[in-house]
Design a protein around this motif. Structure first.
Motif, PDB file in Angstrom:
ATOM      1  N   VAL A  47       0.834  -1.208   0.000  1.00  0.00           N
ATOM      2  CA  VAL A  47       0.000   0.000   0.000  1.00  0.00           C
ATOM      3  C   VAL A  47       0.866   1.254   0.000  1.00  0.00           C
ATOM      4  O   VAL A  47       0.584   2.215  -0.721  1.00  0.00           O
ATOM      5  CB  VAL A  47      -0.945   0.011   1.220  1.00  0.00           C
ATOM      6  CG1 VAL A  47      -1.673   1.345   1.329  1.00  0.00           C
ATOM      7  CG2 VAL A  47      -1.943  -1.130   1.137  1.00  0.00           C
ATOM      8  N   HIS A  48       1.944   1.234   0.770  1.00  0.00           N
ATOM      9  CA  HIS A  48       2.841   2.388   0.848  1.00  0.00           C
ATOM     10  C   HIS A  48       3.511   2.655  -0.497  1.00  0.00           C
ATOM     11  O   HIS A  48       3.618   3.791  -0.940  1.00  0.00           O
ATOM     12  CB  HIS A  48       3.897   2.146   1.924  1.00  0.00           C
ATOM     13  CG  HIS A  48       3.340   1.904   3.282  1.00  0.00           C
ATOM     14  ND1 HIS A  48       2.695   0.735   3.608  1.00  0.00           N
ATOM     15  CD2 HIS A  48       3.335   2.681   4.391  1.00  0.00           C
ATOM     16  CE1 HIS A  48       2.306   0.802   4.878  1.00  0.00           C
ATOM     17  NE2 HIS A  48       2.684   1.957   5.371  1.00  0.00           N
ATOM     18  N   VAL A  49       3.951   1.556  -1.136  1.00  0.00           N
ATOM     19  CA  VAL A  49       4.610   1.693  -2.433  1.00  0.00           C
ATOM     20  C   VAL A  49       3.653   2.274  -3.457  1.00  0.00           C
ATOM     21  O   VAL A  49       3.983   3.220  -4.181  1.00  0.00           O
ATOM     22  CB  VAL A  49       5.159   0.332  -2.910  1.00  0.00           C
ATOM     23  CG1 VAL A  49       5.676   0.442  -4.339  1.00  0.00           C
ATOM     24  CG2 VAL A  49       6.265  -0.163  -1.974  1.00  0.00           C
ATOM     25  N   TRP A  50       2.432   1.730  -3.508  1.00  0.00           N
ATOM     26  CA  TRP A  50       1.471   2.190  -4.504  1.00  0.00           C
ATOM     27  C   TRP A  50       0.976   3.608  -4.219  1.00  0.00           C
ATOM     28  O   TRP A  50       0.662   4.357  -5.148  1.00  0.00           O
ATOM     29  CB  TRP A  50       0.297   1.221  -4.606  1.00  0.00           C
ATOM     30  CG  TRP A  50       0.651   0.019  -5.436  1.00  0.00           C
ATOM     31  CD1 TRP A  50       0.846  -1.261  -5.005  1.00  0.00           C
ATOM     32  CD2 TRP A  50       0.892  -0.001  -6.845  1.00  0.00           C
ATOM     33  NE1 TRP A  50       1.198  -2.081  -6.045  1.00  0.00           N
ATOM     34  CE2 TRP A  50       1.228  -1.335  -7.193  1.00  0.00           C
ATOM     35  CE3 TRP A  50       0.857   0.967  -7.842  1.00  0.00           C
ATOM     36  CZ2 TRP A  50       1.526  -1.719  -8.497  1.00  0.00           C
ATOM     37  CZ3 TRP A  50       1.146   0.597  -9.144  1.00  0.00           C
ATOM     38  CH2 TRP A  50       1.473  -0.730  -9.460  1.00  0.00           C
ATOM     39  N   TYR A  51       0.903   3.968  -2.948  1.00  0.00           N
ATOM     40  CA  TYR A  51       0.521   5.356  -2.626  1.00  0.00           C
ATOM     41  C   TYR A  51       1.600   6.314  -3.140  1.00  0.00           C
ATOM     42  O   TYR A  51       1.292   7.355  -3.728  1.00  0.00           O
ATOM     43  CB  TYR A  51       0.340   5.538  -1.116  1.00  0.00           C
ATOM     44  CG  TYR A  51      -0.263   6.882  -0.759  1.00  0.00           C
ATOM     45  CD1 TYR A  51      -1.639   7.059  -0.719  1.00  0.00           C
ATOM     46  CD2 TYR A  51       0.542   7.981  -0.471  1.00  0.00           C
ATOM     47  CE1 TYR A  51      -2.199   8.282  -0.404  1.00  0.00           C
ATOM     48  CE2 TYR A  51      -0.007   9.216  -0.153  1.00  0.00           C
ATOM     49  CZ  TYR A  51      -1.376   9.359  -0.126  1.00  0.00           C
ATOM     50  OH  TYR A  51      -1.928  10.582   0.179  1.00  0.00           O
ATOM     51  N   GLY A  52       2.863   5.948  -2.929  1.00  0.00           N
ATOM     52  CA  GLY A  52       3.957   6.772  -3.446  1.00  0.00           C
ATOM     53  C   GLY A  52       3.941   6.870  -4.957  1.00  0.00           C
ATOM     54  O   GLY A  52       4.166   7.944  -5.530  1.00  0.00           O
ATOM     55  N   VAL A  53       3.653   5.739  -5.618  1.00  0.00           N
ATOM     56  CA  VAL A  53       3.570   5.731  -7.085  1.00  0.00           C
ATOM     57  C   VAL A  53       2.416   6.611  -7.560  1.00  0.00           C
ATOM     58  O   VAL A  53       2.547   7.378  -8.522  1.00  0.00           O
ATOM     59  CB  VAL A  53       3.399   4.288  -7.610  1.00  0.00           C
ATOM     60  CG1 VAL A  53       3.073   4.287  -9.103  1.00  0.00           C
ATOM     61  CG2 VAL A  53       4.659   3.472  -7.346  1.00  0.00           C
ATOM     62  N   ALA A  54       1.267   6.510  -6.881  1.00  0.00           N
ATOM     63  CA  ALA A  54       0.096   7.305  -7.257  1.00  0.00           C
ATOM     64  C   ALA A  54       0.377   8.795  -7.120  1.00  0.00           C
ATOM     65  O   ALA A  54       0.006   9.594  -7.996  1.00  0.00           O
ATOM     66  CB  ALA A  54      -1.103   6.909  -6.384  1.00  0.00           C
ATOM     67  N   VAL A  55       1.049   9.182  -6.035  1.00  0.00           N
ATOM     68  CA  VAL A  55       1.405  10.594  -5.845  1.00  0.00           C
ATOM     69  C   VAL A  55       2.345  11.053  -6.951  1.00  0.00           C
ATOM     70  O   VAL A  55       2.177  12.137  -7.527  1.00  0.00           O
ATOM     71  CB  VAL A  55       2.052  10.805  -4.459  1.00  0.00           C
ATOM     72  CG1 VAL A  55       2.675  12.198  -4.360  1.00  0.00           C
ATOM     73  CG2 VAL A  55       1.025  10.615  -3.357  1.00  0.00           C
ATOM     74  N   ALA A  56       3.333  10.206  -7.276  1.00  0.00           N
ATOM     75  CA  ALA A  56       4.299  10.564  -8.317  1.00  0.00           C
ATOM     76  C   ALA A  56       3.631  10.726  -9.677  1.00  0.00           C
ATOM     77  O   ALA A  56       3.944  11.649 -10.430  1.00  0.00           O
ATOM     78  CB  ALA A  56       5.403   9.502  -8.391  1.00  0.00           C
ATOM     79  N   ILE A  57       2.670   9.832  -9.991  1.00  0.00           N
ATOM     80  CA  ILE A  57       2.035   9.863 -11.318  1.00  0.00           C
ATOM     81  C   ILE A  57       0.961  10.931 -11.410  1.00  0.00           C
ATOM     82  O   ILE A  57       0.950  11.748 -12.341  1.00  0.00           O
ATOM     83  CB  ILE A  57       1.429   8.481 -11.652  1.00  0.00           C
ATOM     84  CG1 ILE A  57       2.546   7.446 -11.827  1.00  0.00           C
ATOM     85  CG2 ILE A  57       0.577   8.557 -12.921  1.00  0.00           C
ATOM     86  CD1 ILE A  57       2.048   6.034 -12.017  1.00  0.00           C
TER      87      ILE A  57
END
Length: 320
Positions: free
Chosen positions: A196-206
């Motif tokens: 979840v942490h990884v995907w939240y970071g990816v979502a913020v970046a994208i």
């Protein structure tokens, strides 16, 4: 102290290890970081002072520059003093709450800078592509609301990270192989699943950082189209000159952040000390160079900087 690999514990403190593998170069690294921090403090403080005290600079472009200077001061002051304490005094210990606080302000500052650069791109677009409506569209009230939107977006995007990290169970170690508290560096110390942490970071970046970059690129595409339609060469050069400093700042911000991100992605290939050095780029380089770029390339700011130094020199040279 490091914890047992299988024992869940609630870390009261973390130990920031600095930049492992460069211990013999700590003196030279710390001197470089200290000089960059001094330049950052002096340059951004001077820029803020000049813009806030000079009524003639209370225009949209300069108000956005003052917001950027404030974000730069917050970013560098959140990180560099602790870095220097690690290098000079080996004072790497930091409480869990302080680490979360530092992580929060680092990422909030980064998000705010991205949003401010987008607002500045919009400012340049209106100034060049729709100059007759410039003063109507970008009033002080509108700029104030844009500033509030920048703060609100940054806060609302990053605040969930604090809860995500606080909910983790830690069972590996409290040694952070870094010289500041980075979100993913903290999350990787947990024994829980951090998908979840990884995907939240990816979502913020994208959806936020990348979207800002795309909108900035679109703005400058429209600006270039409008510039090359201008009838005279002098008009084209003048229009391009007004955007030059902003383009330099954009490139410094996004290039340094991309290098930092790529370094983390390839941390298994790149030596750890190089990853850590590259990860420091976006917290050191843009805050130091931004005021220099605006001071040198913006005629109105440069003139007032010279006036400030001239007045100081005149006062110091007067007989007592």
């Amino acid at each position: 102290m490091p914890a047992d690999n299988h024992t869940v514990f609630d870390p009261a403190t973390y130990i920031l290890t600095g930049i492992p593998g460069t211990e013999e170069s700590y003196v030279s690294i710390s001197i470089s970081f200290c000089l960059m921090y001094v330049v950052t403090l002096f340059g951004n403080s001077l820029l803020l002072f000049i813009i806030l005290t000079e009524q003639s600079l209370h225009e949209p472009m300069y108000l956005f520059v003052s917001m950027l200077a404030a974000a730069d001061l917050l970013l560098s002051t959140t990180t560099v003093p602790k870095m220097l304490a690690i290098f000079w005094f080996r004072a790497g210990e930091i409480s869990f709450a302080a680490c979360l606080t530092q992580m929060f302000f680092i990422h909030v500052s980064f998000m705010a800078e991205s949003a401010i650069l987008l607002a500045m791109a919009f400012d340049r677009y209106v100034a060049i592509c729709d100059p007759l409506r410039y003063t109507i569209l970008l009033t002080k009230s509108v700029i104030g609301k844009m500033g509030l939107a920048v703060v609100t977006r940054s806060f609302c995007t990053i605040f969930p990270l604090v809860f995500l990290v606080k909910r983790l169970n830690f069972c590996r170690t409290n040694l952070l192989p870094h010289n500041y508290c980075d979100y993913m560096a903290m999350a990787r110390l947990a024994c829980d699943d951090i998908t979840v942490h990884v995907w939240y970071g990816v979502a913020v970046a994208i959806f936020i950082i990348s979207l800002d970059a795309v909108l900035i690129a679109v703005s400058y595409g429209l600006i270039l189209r409008a510039v090359f339609r201008l009838p005279s060469k002098d008009a084209r050069l003048k229009a391009l000159h007004t955007c030059g400093s902003h383009v330099c700042v954009i490139l410094m911000f996004y290039v340094s952040s991309v290098f930092s991100s790529l370094a983390h992605q390839f941390r298994n290939i790149i030596p750890g000390y190089i990853v850590n050095l590259l990860a420091n780029l976006y917290v050191l380089i843009p805050p130091m160079l931004n005021p220099i770029v605006y001071g040198v390339t913006t005629k109105e700011v440069l003139k007032r900087v010279i006036n400030v130094f001239y007045r100081c020199w005149s006062r110091s040279s007067m007989p007592s």
